[in-house]
Design a protein around this motif. Sequence first.
Motif, short mmCIF file in Angstrom:
data_model
loop_
_atom_site.label_atom_id
_atom_site.label_comp_id
_atom_site.label_asym_id
_atom_site.label_seq_id
_atom_site.Cartn_x
_atom_site.Cartn_y
_atom_site.Cartn_z
N SER A 112 -27.72 -15.70 -18.51
CA SER A 112 -27.98 -17.04 -17.98
C SER A 112 -27.31 -17.24 -16.63
CB SER A 112 -27.48 -18.09 -18.98
OG SER A 112 -27.69 -19.39 -18.48
N GLU A 113 -26.09 -16.76 -16.49
CA GLU A 113 -25.39 -16.90 -15.22
C GLU A 113 -26.09 -16.10 -14.12
OE1 GLU A 113 -20.92 -16.31 -13.28
OE2 GLU A 113 -21.33 -15.66 -15.34
N THR A 114 -26.54 -14.89 -14.46
CA THR A 114 -27.22 -14.05 -13.48
C THR A 114 -28.56 -14.64 -13.08
OG1 THR A 114 -26.18 -12.06 -14.39
CG2 THR A 114 -28.15 -11.75 -13.04
#
Length: 231
Positions: free
Chosen positions: A66-68
Motif C-alpha cells: 500500500s505504501e509503495t
Amino acid sequence: MVVTLPRQLALDLPLQASFAREDFLVSPSNEAAYGFIERWPDWPSRRALLIGPSGSGKSHLAAIWSETAGAVTLAGAALEEEGVPVLVSHKAVVIEDAGRGIDETALFHLLNLTGEAGASLLVTAHEPPERWGLALPDLISRLRAMTALTIATPDDDLFRMLLVKLFLDRQLIVDTSLVDFLVRRIERSFAAARQVVAVLDREGLSRGRRITRALAAELLKEVLAAPPEDE
C-alpha cells in the motif's frame, strides 16, 4: 514472618505493531509472496490474492504494498457496491480479510472496474475463495483468475524470529534459551505465538518476575492450555 507482595495490576494496553518494510521477517514460508509484492507494478494482471492464516503477515505485506503503490485500504466487511467507483479512482486498492459474508456484487464490480481502469488490487483472506461460500459463478471465475499467493505455516527460523519480534514489540529482551524452549513446545501458528508472548508479558508483570524459561514452563501448564484466539 512471611510477607506476601500484592500482584501488580497488568493492563492489556493495545500494541501498535510495526508494518514497516524493514520489520517484515522473510523466510522460505513467505518469500514467494514477499517477492511478488516487491515486483509491483510488474504483476501479470495487476490483481493478486494473498492467502494465509491469522497473524501470518498478510496485513504487513499489504501495508508494504500500500505504501509503495499509494493504495487505499478497506476491510472486506465494509465493501459496498456504491463505494466501488471511489475505490477504483485511487488506482490501487487493498481489501483486507475477504471471505464469507463479503458483498459478492460489490466485489464482482470491484474486480471488473479495476480491470477496466488498469488499477491494481490486492485482496487478503484466511482461506481460498473456494471456501468462502460464494454464489456468483462469474465472481468465482474472476477470483480464480487472480494471481494467488499463499503464506505457509512458519518454519523453525521464521517462528523463532517471530517470537523475538513479538517480545521486542513489547520492549522485552529475553534469553535465546526461552525462545528455543517455546519454539519446541507451543503450537506452530502465528496466533499461538502472539497469545503466548502476551500471556508471558502480562503474567511476568503481574507476578513481578522476569520472563524466563521457568516462568514459561509454569505458564504452559497453568495459563496456556486454552487454544489461541483468532485475530
